[in-house]
Design a protein around this motif. Structure first.
Motif, short mmCIF file in Angstrom:
data_model
loop_
_atom_site.label_atom_id
_atom_site.label_comp_id
_atom_site.label_asym_id
_atom_site.label_seq_id
_atom_site.Cartn_x
_atom_site.Cartn_y
_atom_site.Cartn_z
N GLN A 69 0.87 -1.17 0.00
CA GLN A 69 0.00 0.00 0.00
C GLN A 69 0.91 1.23 0.00
O GLN A 69 1.37 1.67 1.04
CB GLN A 69 -0.96 0.00 1.19
N PHE A 93 -9.28 0.61 -10.39
CA PHE A 93 -8.01 -0.10 -10.30
C PHE A 93 -7.55 -0.44 -11.72
O PHE A 93 -8.34 -0.95 -12.51
CB PHE A 93 -8.17 -1.42 -9.53
N LEU A 144 -4.35 2.16 -8.02
CA LEU A 144 -5.65 2.59 -7.50
C LEU A 144 -5.78 4.09 -7.70
O LEU A 144 -4.93 4.86 -7.23
CB LEU A 144 -5.76 2.23 -6.02
N ASN A 146 -8.17 7.42 -7.15
CA ASN A 146 -9.31 7.96 -6.41
C ASN A 146 -9.51 9.42 -6.80
O ASN A 146 -8.72 10.29 -6.47
CB ASN A 146 -9.07 7.87 -4.90
N HIS A 161 -6.51 -5.17 -1.74
CA HIS A 161 -7.17 -3.89 -1.50
C HIS A 161 -8.34 -3.70 -2.46
O HIS A 161 -9.34 -3.06 -2.11
CB HIS A 161 -6.17 -2.74 -1.64
N CYS A 162 -8.22 -4.24 -3.67
CA CYS A 162 -9.33 -4.18 -4.61
C CYS A 162 -10.54 -4.91 -4.05
O CYS A 162 -11.66 -4.41 -4.07
CB CYS A 162 -8.90 -4.80 -5.94
#
Length: 205
Positions: A69, A93, A144, A146, A161-162
């Motif tokens: 991460q 993603f 990822l 956002n 995390h997805c």
């Protein structure tokens, strides 16, 4: 923050009960065990130590998920490049394809994770401008993005995390636009992710 691994472990226990088993040989596995992803399908599997070694060494298309991460400080995707992806919501993603496979973008929503197939030409164009896309472990890592609530944040994360974010959105999403509760939970997810991530300091070309 609850890690992607922890979120998936809790979800699987809720569905299957307190005993987790290897998805390949069905032996019981401890709470801390390997997770593999099938790079072409993005399906995730629990694995005992023996199966994890066997399935990743035999060229069967499985990759071990290593927890990651990482915030990409200095990385910004241009609005015109984002528009090329034709993603209908502000979270997505991007997965680097295996050799010969089609690149994949995924976005979470009320029905779970939705795949948006990208053309090889679009991927090549983006990868040339944003080298981090070419550094991702196929299937096991994603970029990822956002853009919700006016943000322009980018992270290099492991595939768990997805699944964690997709599960969150699926549980909270209401109606066509998600509703305030869903987007508040998403904002909280990213706030906690920011606190947990390590700065990558990766800038685009």
């Amino acid at each position: 923050m609850t890690s992607g691994y922890a979120a998936i472990t809790k979800l699987r226990k809720f569905i299957a009960g307190p005993v987790e088993r290897c998805d390949f040989c069905r032996v019981r596995v401890p709470d801390e065990h390997a997770h593999l992803v099938e790079a072409r399908t993005l399906r995730m599997f629990c694995a005992c130590a023996g199966c994890a070694a066997e399935m990743t060494d035999d060229g069967l298309g499985f990759r071990r998920i290593e927890q990651r991460q990482e915030s990409l400080a200095g990385f910004q995707m241009a609005d015109s490049d984002w528009a090329m992806l034709q993603i209908p919501i502000d979270v997505a993603f991007l997965f680097r394809p295996e050799d010969g496979a089609e690149p994949i973008a995924m976005f979470p929503g009320p029905a779970g994770a939705t795949r948006s197939q990208l053309s090889a030409d679009v991927w090549s164009e983006l990868a040339e401008r944003y080298p981090v896309l070419g550094e991702l472990a196929p299937g096991a890592e994603a970029l990822l993005v956002n853009r919700s609530s006016g943000r322009r944040d980018h992270y290099r994360v492991s595939t768990d995390h997805c699944y964690a974010l997709t599960g969150l959105m699926r549980a909270r999403w209401r109606g066509l636009t998600g509703g305030e509760e869903a987007w508040a939970a998403i904002d909280q997810y990213f706030t906690e992710l920011d606190h947990a991530t390590t700065p990558g300091g990766v800038a685009h070309a």
